[in-house]
Motif scaffolding. Structure first.
Motif, PDB file in Angstrom:
ATOM      1  N   PRO A 118       0.843  -1.214   0.000  1.00 48.88           N
ATOM      2  CA  PRO A 118       0.000   0.000   0.000  1.00 48.88           C
ATOM      3  C   PRO A 118       0.870   1.252   0.000  1.00 48.88           C
ATOM      4  O   PRO A 118       1.860   1.334   0.718  1.00 48.88           O
ATOM      5  N   GLY A 154     -10.280  -4.671  -6.735  1.00 51.23           N
ATOM      6  CA  GLY A 154      -8.826  -4.882  -6.772  1.00 51.23           C
ATOM      7  C   GLY A 154      -8.233  -4.552  -5.424  1.00 51.23           C
ATOM      8  O   GLY A 154      -7.367  -3.712  -5.282  1.00 51.23           O
ATOM      9  N   SER A 157      -4.077  -5.991  -0.534  1.00 51.69           N
ATOM     10  CA  SER A 157      -3.941  -6.254   0.914  1.00 51.69           C
ATOM     11  C   SER A 157      -5.207  -5.890   1.688  1.00 51.69           C
ATOM     12  O   SER A 157      -5.284  -6.125   2.890  1.00 51.69           O
ATOM     13  N   LEU A 227     -12.896  -8.323 -12.423  1.00 52.55           N
ATOM     14  CA  LEU A 227     -13.674  -7.083 -12.420  1.00 52.55           C
ATOM     15  C   LEU A 227     -15.032  -7.295 -11.742  1.00 52.55           C
ATOM     16  O   LEU A 227     -15.086  -7.670 -10.584  1.00 52.55           O
ATOM     17  N   ASN A 241      -8.005   1.217  -6.563  1.00 53.11           N
ATOM     18  CA  ASN A 241      -6.653   1.610  -6.955  1.00 53.11           C
ATOM     19  C   ASN A 241      -6.251   0.574  -7.991  1.00 53.11           C
ATOM     20  O   ASN A 241      -5.716  -0.478  -7.649  1.00 53.11           O
ATOM     21  N   PRO A 242      -6.545   0.836  -9.255  1.00 54.59           N
ATOM     22  CA  PRO A 242      -6.376  -0.213 -10.272  1.00 54.59           C
ATOM     23  C   PRO A 242      -4.928  -0.333 -10.730  1.00 54.59           C
ATOM     24  O   PRO A 242      -4.117   0.559 -10.468  1.00 54.59           O
ATOM     25  N   PRO A 243      -4.607  -1.433 -11.420  1.00 54.89           N
ATOM     26  CA  PRO A 243      -3.307  -1.449 -12.097  1.00 54.89           C
ATOM     27  C   PRO A 243      -3.345  -0.385 -13.194  1.00 54.89           C
ATOM     28  O   PRO A 243      -4.328  -0.312 -13.929  1.00 54.89           O
ATOM     29  N   ALA A 264       0.145  -8.392 -11.979  1.00 53.21           N
ATOM     30  CA  ALA A 264      -1.295  -8.116 -12.149  1.00 53.21           C
ATOM     31  C   ALA A 264      -1.722  -6.874 -11.372  1.00 53.21           C
ATOM     32  O   ALA A 264      -2.757  -6.278 -11.664  1.00 53.21           O
ATOM     33  N   PHE A 275      -7.423  -1.571 -17.686  1.00 55.53           N
ATOM     34  CA  PHE A 275      -8.312  -1.874 -16.553  1.00 55.53           C
ATOM     35  C   PHE A 275      -9.313  -0.727 -16.365  1.00 55.53           C
ATOM     36  O   PHE A 275     -10.517  -0.942 -16.193  1.00 55.53           O
TER      37      PHE A 275
HETATM   38  C1  LIG Z   1      -2.674  -1.579  -7.786  1.00 56.69           C
HETATM   39  S1  LIG Z   1      -3.210  -3.017  -6.929  1.00 56.69           S
HETATM   40  C2  LIG Z   1      -4.137  -2.254  -5.613  1.00 56.69           C
HETATM   41  C3  LIG Z   1      -4.125  -3.034  -4.331  1.00 56.69           C
HETATM   42  C4  LIG Z   1      -4.752  -2.286  -3.147  1.00 56.69           C
HETATM   43  N1  LIG Z   1      -6.110  -1.899  -3.451  1.00 56.69           N
HETATM   44  C5  LIG Z   1      -3.938  -1.078  -2.768  1.00 56.69           C
HETATM   45  O1  LIG Z   1      -4.349   0.042  -3.074  1.00 56.69           O
HETATM   46  O2  LIG Z   1      -2.872  -1.233  -2.151  1.00 56.69           O
HETATM   47  C6  LIG Z   1      -4.440  -3.620  -8.049  1.00 56.69           C
HETATM   48  C7  LIG Z   1      -5.150  -4.881  -7.617  1.00 56.69           C
HETATM   49  O3  LIG Z   1      -6.086  -5.218  -8.650  1.00 56.69           O
HETATM   50  C8  LIG Z   1      -6.118  -6.613  -8.814  1.00 56.69           C
HETATM   51  N2  LIG Z   1      -6.604  -6.918 -10.172  1.00 56.69           N
HETATM   52  C9  LIG Z   1      -5.913  -6.903 -11.341  1.00 56.69           C
HETATM   53  N3  LIG Z   1      -6.712  -7.251 -12.361  1.00 56.69           N
HETATM   54  C10 LIG Z   1      -7.947  -7.470 -11.837  1.00 56.69           C
HETATM   55  C11 LIG Z   1      -9.205  -7.859 -12.392  1.00 56.69           C
HETATM   56  N4  LIG Z   1      -9.355  -8.083 -13.703  1.00 56.69           N
HETATM   57  N5  LIG Z   1     -10.258  -8.003 -11.555  1.00 56.69           N
HETATM   58  C12 LIG Z   1     -10.117  -7.778 -10.218  1.00 56.69           C
HETATM   59  N6  LIG Z   1      -8.959  -7.413  -9.648  1.00 56.69           N
HETATM   60  C13 LIG Z   1      -7.883  -7.260 -10.437  1.00 56.69           C
HETATM   61  C14 LIG Z   1      -4.697  -7.058  -8.563  1.00 56.69           C
HETATM   62  O4  LIG Z   1      -4.634  -8.420  -8.203  1.00 56.69           O
HETATM   63  C15 LIG Z   1      -4.265  -6.100  -7.451  1.00 56.69           C
HETATM   64  O5  LIG Z   1      -4.473  -6.675  -6.188  1.00 56.69           O
END
Ligand SMILES: C[S@@+](CC[C@H](N)C(=O)[O-])C[C@H]1O[C@@H](n2cnc3c(N)ncnc32)[C@H](O)[C@@H]1O
Length: 404
Positions: A118, A154, A157, A227, A241-243, A264, A275
């Motif tokens: 985080p 997403g 943690s 998603l 907080n997406p990728p 991911a 995303f």
């Molecule tokens: C940038 S991290 C954010 C984690 C947490 N929310 C944070 O802010 O510390 C993005 C999260 O999205 C998840 N993720 C990626 N692709 C996804 C999808 N298609 N559907 C759901 N979650 C997804 C990843 O596994 C990851 O845990």
């Protein structure tokens, strides 16, 4: 004093280099200075802080404990532990993964290699979500609506969803992620932080583990979902907080991010927006009337993301919020209210309605609201490398909250 006579004959660098006989242990301060020099040499800008935290962990104390014992050699077992931890950090493993914990919004979240560490900048997203929840709750219609339904899409943690559940008691939060390993970490965090949580079994039934202290009245449920596949809603608020890093930037990232954090959690197609595009296309159908979406973006993505929202007439009142460094890092938009002038959704959103065709203006409000504005110039040398990991390295130099 112990071992002072022998310390003079052993250079502390030998200890950090793992070659000193264990009997000749330098003092805490000598070990720290030597370890910090090695970490700096390895390209780690927060070298002294990292050395402190690693030695404190090895000695099972805190930084104050180090100060108290700065002239004393640490116990032998602690030195052995420190050598292993230092070795890992020298290989550029993130400090949070080595320590297994990272503070977010004043709470300690467990982290592993399965989740993104985080970041402090994500606290702006939490701040804006809490603001929205409070405004929404203060509306006259809120009493009739029952608990607010929030999706943390997403969750990683669980930092965002769990913080919201704890800070805004009485809401229902679903933390979803495509990664089962990440969800296990998030569930462990919910348990540790004593939030009531529910878990869907393989048949979609939910099981409730009640917080024995009974302190938190919010509920948190964890769902594995690509998603919105298994989280149909409706929700009042979607936070994410997406990728958002472009694949093309992979090689330019810091080793801590590129080599140790889950791909991911980081990458989203050639321009980093895959995303976000999917999320914005599907989210309006998952939101209740007047529901909102709040999500984090990369430091240079504001203009493109606002354009995506502009092109979709289902979204209203998009706004961007700047972080303490002046970058727009959080976007908020909402869906149309069901009945703008009457009924339970008469003023649900707590934000002025704004015609999407109206030109956007520079923000003037104290909270840092803005719409369309030039992207600030990057610090010299930062270029496309200024990613979450860089901000992580700077965490101790930046204010914890943008308005703190
Ligand atoms: C940038 S991290 C954010 C984690 C947490 N929310 C944070 O802010 O510390 C993005 C999260 O999205 C998840 N993720 C990626 N692709 C996804 C999808 N298609 N559907 C759901 N979650 C997804 C990843 O596994 C990851 O845990």
């Amino acid at each position: 004093m112990r071992l002072t006579h022998s310390r003079a004959s052993v250079h502390p660098a030998d200890l950090a280099g793992f070659s000193a006989p264990i009997a000749l242990i330098p003092s805490v301060e000598e070990i720290l200075r030597s370890a910090a020099a090695r970490l700096k040499e390895a390209g780690i800008s927060s070298a002294r802080l990292d050395a402190d935290l690693l030695l404190a962990a090895a000695m099972r104390t805190d930084r104050l404990g180090l100060v108290r014992n700065r002239d004393t050699p640490p116990p032998r077992a602690a030195v052995a532990r420190f050598r292993l931890l230092l070795q890992r950090r020298l290989r550029r493993e993130p400090l949070a993964q080595i320590l297994g914990v990272r503070e977010f919004w004043g709470r300690a979240f467990r982290v592993t290699r399965d989740v993104l560490v985080p970041r402090p900048e994500t606290e702006l997203l939490v701040e804006k979500a809490l603001e929205w929840i409070n405004i929404r709750r203060s509306g006259v219609e809120s009493r009739r609506q029952g608990a607010l339904r929030v999706l943390d899409l997403g969750t990683g943690s669980g930092a965002i969803g769990i913080t919201l559940a704890t800070e805004a008691p009485g809401i229902h939060v679903i933390c979803s992620d495509v990664s089962p390993a990440a969800l296990r970490v998030a569930q462990a965090n919910a348990r540790r932080l004593r939030v009531e949580w529910k878990r869907a079994d393989e048949h979609g039934r939910t099981r409730t583990d009640t917080n024995p202290s009974g302190l938190a009245a919010s509920s948190v449920r964890f769902v594995r979902s690509d998603l919105f596949d298994r989280v149909p809603g409706p929700f009042d608020l979607i936070v994410s907080n997406p990728p958002y890093i472009a694949e093309t930037e992979r090689e330019g990232l810091m080793p801590e991010v590129r080599d140790f954090e889950p791909a991911a959690a980081l990458f989203a197609g050639p321009d980093g927006l895959d995303f976000i595009r999917r999320m914005l296309a599907e989210a309006p159908d998952r939101l209740a009337p007047g529901g909102a979406i709040l999500f984090e973006i990369g430091y240079d993505q504001c203009e493109r993301v606002l354009n995506l929202l502009d092109r979709d007439s289902r979204w209203e009142a998009p706004e961007a919020f700047r972080d303490g460094a002046g970058y727009s890092r959080v976007i908020r938009a909402r869906t149309a209210c069901a009945a703008p002038r009457q009924g339970p959704y008469s003023r649900p959103c707590g934000a002025r309605r704004r015609s999407l065709s109206a030109p956007r203006r520079e923000a003037t409000t104290p909270s840092g609201r803005c719409a369309r504005f030039p992207v600030p110039t990057l610090p010299a040398g930062a270029g496309p490398r200024l990613r979450p990991g860089d901000l992580l390295a700077e965490r101790h130099r930046r204010p914890r909250r943008p308005d703190a």
